[in-house]
Scaffold this active site. Sequence first.
Site: not given
Ligand code: ARG
Length: 400
Positions: A16, A97, A177, A126
């Site tokens: 991506d 982040r 993921s 994110d």
């Molecule tokens: N749900 C978690 C958050 O918002 C982690 C998301 C991480 N991404 C993933 N592809 N698992 O912080």
Amino acid sequence: MGRAKKVVLAYSGGVDTSVCIPYLKHEWGVEQVITLAADLGQGAELEPVKEKALKSGAEISLVIDATESFVRDYAFPAIQANALYENQYPLSTALARPLIAKLLVDAAEKYGADAVAHGCTGKGNDQVRFDVSIAALNPNLKVLAPAREWGMSREETIAYGERFGIPAPVKKSSPYSIDKNLLGRAIEAGPLEDPWTEPPEEVYEMTRAIADTPDQPEYVEISFEQGVPVGLNGAVLNPVTLISELNEMAGRHGVGRIDMIENRLVGIKSREIYETPALSLLIQAHRDLESLNLTADLIHYKQGIEETYARLIYNGLWYSPLRDALDAFIQKSQERVSGTVRLKLFKGHAMVVGRKSAYSIYSPDLATYGANDQFDHKAAEGFVYVWGLPTRVWSQKVSQ
Ligand code: ARG
């Protein structure tokens, strides 16, 4: 006229973010793409990632090791705040982040870029964290999110990339993921989308299955200075080593797995699996040390702050006046949170079995059931009378 001339793109090396490079140039008229890959202790080799960005059409490819700042400036304040989103998730992904946003903004300023870009879709947290953090750090920068707009399926994305020499993933892509850094792994999608399905053992990497954990417990002593973890088993360690060693230790005993249904900011419920061995353990130990050293009213009041603090990290408000203000409270509260906590790791379980501190306000003379008891039992009588008075008056009234 394109959307921007020069863009700094958050880059992971995956399909991506790689496709974002030609997409920004060919669809959105960007003239120069600078990619930035952050090393946050995810354990991946970043030299190939750097090369891949250039092959995919980036003019400049940056790799920045930010692991130490990640632990010191982001994880440690969250540990001091005992920050757990919805009482469980220690924010291992969420904390990364704002740091990545800062690296992007710094690079944009250094290279004179007019925009910053990321590869997040429109369904997650994110995108919020990036967009809001970037806006907070430099409100003049544009934020571009190609994957939020391009509307391509996975197959279409791969096909688009192949037109620009971006190879399709070699191995059959995993159904999951996954986001990974030194603090932990977050796993979603595939079979996990059914909340009733037990996570297959293959999703875990940092923590062992209970069946494979040692049959002997292991003890670990974690030392804190003003709420900051500084050592393990008596040895003073730098922040990154401390987290790595503790990940290893806790992971070996299967400690730090989380399976939860989580409420995303964008309104979606998602089933998330986490493994955050060190981070979970550090929060548990830190909270215990506070219980030894802080007054009851401070501990109780701080719980409300902690909940708010966790939520603001989750919701992308790391750079906000709210966090600044709460940090002032939390830092003040940590002045005497120094000492050592002893934990026992065994079969997926971590239990605090001891704590000590020069600042302990635990008083054996008051707590004891023995003969040296210093507590004034007579004083309790008057206290209880006054304490119970409103209840007594109420009861008399309603029983009339
Ligand atoms: N749900 C978690 C958050 O918002 C982690 C998301 C991480 N991404 C993933 N592809 N698992 O912080």
